[in-house]
Motif scaffolding. Structure first.
Motif, mmCIF file in Angstrom:
data_model
loop_
_atom_site.group_PDB
_atom_site.id
_atom_site.type_symbol
_atom_site.label_atom_id
_atom_site.label_comp_id
_atom_site.label_asym_id
_atom_site.label_seq_id
_atom_site.Cartn_x
_atom_site.Cartn_y
_atom_site.Cartn_z
ATOM 1 N N ARG A 18 0.836 -1.215 0.000
ATOM 2 C CA ARG A 18 0.000 0.000 0.000
ATOM 3 C C ARG A 18 0.859 1.250 0.000
ATOM 4 O O ARG A 18 0.600 2.193 -0.756
ATOM 5 C CB ARG A 18 -0.905 0.024 1.234
ATOM 6 C CG ARG A 18 -2.131 -0.788 1.103
ATOM 7 C CD ARG A 18 -3.083 -0.475 2.240
ATOM 8 N NE ARG A 18 -4.204 -1.370 2.175
ATOM 9 C CZ ARG A 18 -4.695 -2.038 3.186
ATOM 10 N NH1 ARG A 18 -4.194 -1.874 4.386
ATOM 11 N NH2 ARG A 18 -5.714 -2.841 3.035
ATOM 12 N N ARG A 19 1.872 1.269 0.871
ATOM 13 C CA ARG A 19 2.740 2.444 0.950
ATOM 14 C C ARG A 19 3.498 2.643 -0.353
ATOM 15 O O ARG A 19 3.638 3.763 -0.836
ATOM 16 C CB ARG A 19 3.728 2.307 2.113
ATOM 17 C CG ARG A 19 3.108 2.297 3.501
ATOM 18 C CD ARG A 19 2.580 3.661 3.936
ATOM 19 N NE ARG A 19 3.556 4.709 3.877
ATOM 20 C CZ ARG A 19 4.392 5.049 4.841
ATOM 21 N NH1 ARG A 19 4.377 4.409 5.983
ATOM 22 N NH2 ARG A 19 5.238 6.045 4.684
ATOM 23 N N ALA A 20 3.992 1.569 -0.937
ATOM 24 C CA ALA A 20 4.716 1.664 -2.204
ATOM 25 C C ALA A 20 3.798 2.182 -3.298
ATOM 26 O O ALA A 20 4.167 3.074 -4.067
ATOM 27 C CB ALA A 20 5.298 0.299 -2.585
ATOM 28 N N ILE A 86 -11.286 6.811 -4.902
ATOM 29 C CA ILE A 86 -9.953 6.856 -5.516
ATOM 30 C C ILE A 86 -8.890 6.450 -4.502
ATOM 31 O O ILE A 86 -7.985 5.666 -4.809
ATOM 32 C CB ILE A 86 -9.669 8.268 -6.087
ATOM 33 C CG1 ILE A 86 -10.581 8.546 -7.282
ATOM 34 C CG2 ILE A 86 -8.193 8.414 -6.471
ATOM 35 C CD1 ILE A 86 -10.588 10.004 -7.722
ATOM 36 N N LEU A 87 -8.993 6.971 -3.277
ATOM 37 C CA LEU A 87 -8.012 6.621 -2.242
ATOM 38 C C LEU A 87 -8.070 5.134 -1.909
ATOM 39 O O LEU A 87 -7.035 4.484 -1.741
ATOM 40 C CB LEU A 87 -8.259 7.459 -0.984
ATOM 41 C CG LEU A 87 -7.938 8.949 -1.117
ATOM 42 C CD1 LEU A 87 -8.445 9.709 0.100
ATOM 43 C CD2 LEU A 87 -6.456 9.177 -1.322
ATOM 44 N N ALA A 88 -9.278 4.581 -1.832
ATOM 45 C CA ALA A 88 -9.422 3.145 -1.547
ATOM 46 C C ALA A 88 -8.819 2.311 -2.674
ATOM 47 O O ALA A 88 -8.137 1.311 -2.428
ATOM 48 C CB ALA A 88 -10.894 2.799 -1.345
ATOM 49 N N GLU A 89 -9.047 2.733 -3.910
ATOM 50 C CA GLU A 89 -8.515 2.021 -5.075
ATOM 51 C C GLU A 89 -6.993 1.964 -5.041
ATOM 52 O O GLU A 89 -6.381 0.980 -5.425
ATOM 53 C CB GLU A 89 -8.996 2.726 -6.339
ATOM 54 C CG GLU A 89 -8.562 2.103 -7.632
ATOM 55 C CD GLU A 89 -9.090 2.897 -8.820
ATOM 56 O OE1 GLU A 89 -8.267 3.549 -9.491
ATOM 57 O OE2 GLU A 89 -10.307 2.874 -9.050
ATOM 58 N N ARG A 90 -6.365 3.030 -4.542
ATOM 59 C CA ARG A 90 -4.902 3.091 -4.475
ATOM 60 C C ARG A 90 -4.347 2.518 -3.182
ATOM 61 O O ARG A 90 -3.152 2.543 -2.938
ATOM 62 C CB ARG A 90 -4.433 4.539 -4.625
ATOM 63 C CG ARG A 90 -4.743 5.067 -6.024
ATOM 64 C CD ARG A 90 -3.956 6.259 -6.386
ATOM 65 N NE ARG A 90 -2.538 5.962 -6.428
ATOM 66 C CZ ARG A 90 -1.610 6.888 -6.523
ATOM 67 N NH1 ARG A 90 -1.931 8.146 -6.579
ATOM 68 N NH2 ARG A 90 -0.339 6.556 -6.549
ATOM 69 N N GLY A 91 -5.231 2.019 -2.308
ATOM 70 C CA GLY A 91 -4.785 1.428 -1.053
ATOM 71 C C GLY A 91 -4.352 2.444 -0.025
ATOM 72 O O GLY A 91 -3.549 2.145 0.853
ATOM 73 N N LEU A 92 -4.889 3.657 -0.121
ATOM 74 C CA LEU A 92 -4.475 4.725 0.784
ATOM 75 C C LEU A 92 -5.448 4.953 1.937
ATOM 76 O O LEU A 92 -5.270 5.888 2.706
ATOM 77 C CB LEU A 92 -4.285 6.024 -0.010
ATOM 78 C CG LEU A 92 -3.185 5.953 -1.070
ATOM 79 C CD1 LEU A 92 -3.169 7.214 -1.915
ATOM 80 C CD2 LEU A 92 -1.835 5.724 -0.423
ATOM 81 N N LEU A 93 -6.466 4.109 2.045
ATOM 82 C CA LEU A 93 -7.386 4.174 3.180
ATOM 83 C C LEU A 93 -7.250 2.905 3.988
ATOM 84 O O LEU A 93 -6.974 1.832 3.448
ATOM 85 C CB LEU A 93 -8.840 4.281 2.693
ATOM 86 C CG LEU A 93 -9.274 5.584 2.060
ATOM 87 C CD1 LEU A 93 -10.745 5.510 1.674
ATOM 88 C CD2 LEU A 93 -9.050 6.763 2.978
ATOM 89 N N GLY A 94 -7.460 3.012 5.279
ATOM 90 C CA GLY A 94 -7.483 1.819 6.111
ATOM 91 C C GLY A 94 -8.715 0.995 5.787
ATOM 92 O O GLY A 94 -9.645 1.477 5.132
ATOM 93 N N GLU A 95 -8.730 -0.232 6.247
ATOM 94 C CA GLU A 95 -9.847 -1.149 5.969
ATOM 95 C C GLU A 95 -11.177 -0.531 6.376
ATOM 96 O O GLU A 95 -12.159 -0.608 5.646
ATOM 97 C CB GLU A 95 -9.632 -2.465 6.717
ATOM 98 C CG GLU A 95 -8.327 -3.165 6.395
ATOM 99 C CD GLU A 95 -8.407 -3.951 5.117
ATOM 100 O OE1 GLU A 95 -9.459 -4.498 4.828
ATOM 101 O OE2 GLU A 95 -7.376 -4.020 4.416
ATOM 102 N N GLU A 96 -11.232 0.092 7.579
ATOM 103 C CA GLU A 96 -12.489 0.636 8.071
ATOM 104 C C GLU A 96 -12.923 1.887 7.314
ATOM 105 O O GLU A 96 -14.102 2.195 7.235
ATOM 106 C CB GLU A 96 -12.405 0.954 9.572
ATOM 107 C CG GLU A 96 -11.382 2.010 9.941
ATOM 108 C CD GLU A 96 -9.936 1.527 10.020
ATOM 109 O OE1 GLU A 96 -9.047 2.364 10.187
ATOM 110 O OE2 GLU A 96 -9.692 0.310 9.903
ATOM 111 N N ASP A 97 -11.981 2.641 6.713
ATOM 112 C CA ASP A 97 -12.314 3.852 5.974
ATOM 113 C C ASP A 97 -12.786 3.573 4.544
ATOM 114 O O ASP A 97 -13.393 4.418 3.929
ATOM 115 C CB ASP A 97 -11.097 4.785 5.897
ATOM 116 C CG ASP A 97 -10.669 5.286 7.264
ATOM 117 O OD1 ASP A 97 -11.544 5.452 8.132
ATOM 118 O OD2 ASP A 97 -9.460 5.482 7.465
ATOM 119 N N ALA A 98 -12.464 2.410 4.027
ATOM 120 C CA ALA A 98 -12.739 2.098 2.621
ATOM 121 C C ALA A 98 -14.214 1.787 2.369
ATOM 122 O O ALA A 98 -14.681 1.886 1.249
ATOM 123 C CB ALA A 98 -11.894 0.921 2.155
ATOM 124 N N SER A 99 -14.954 1.444 3.406
ATOM 125 C CA SER A 99 -16.355 1.067 3.195
ATOM 126 C C SER A 99 -17.284 2.245 3.093
ATOM 127 O O SER A 99 -16.997 3.340 3.291
ATOM 128 C CB SER A 99 -16.826 0.144 4.304
ATOM 129 O OG SER A 99 -16.576 0.709 5.566
#
Length: 99
Positions: A18-20, A86-99
């Motif tokens: 995710r960070r990469a 967009i942030l969820a797609e790039r893995g920039l949100l935590g699991e709980e924020d993506a929903s």
């Protein structure tokens, strides 16, 4: 160039990926930069210039969001939903924020 192989716990691997991805780097390039930071005698943070850009961007977007929210709360909510996607797609949100 030397080659190093090592094992990672699955959760650490996911977090590093995710960070990469968030830094727009391959996992190998990201890990190389993190390792360079670890041996830097000055102990400087490898991504400091990106952090400064991020901080400025957050300030600008906060001002813009406040202005849009005052004029059109519906437009602000739509924009925030798109940003979360967009942030969820790039893995920039935590699991709980993506929903």
């Amino acid at each position: 160039m030397s080659k190093v192989n090592f094992r990672l716990a699955p959760a650490l691997h996911v977090a590093l990926m995710r960070r990469a991805h968030g830094a727009n780097l391959s996992l190998s390039a990201f890990i190389r930069q993190v390792l360079e930071q670890a041996v830097d005698e000055r102990k400087r943070y490898v991504f400091s210039s990106q952090d400064e850009i991020l901080a400025t961007s957050i300030q600008i977007l906060s001002i813009l969001a406040t202005s849009v929210g005052q004029r059109s709360p519906a437009a602000l909510e739509q924009g925030m939903a798109q940003a979360r996607a967009i942030l969820a797609e790039r893995g920039l949100l935590g699991e709980e924020d993506a929903s």
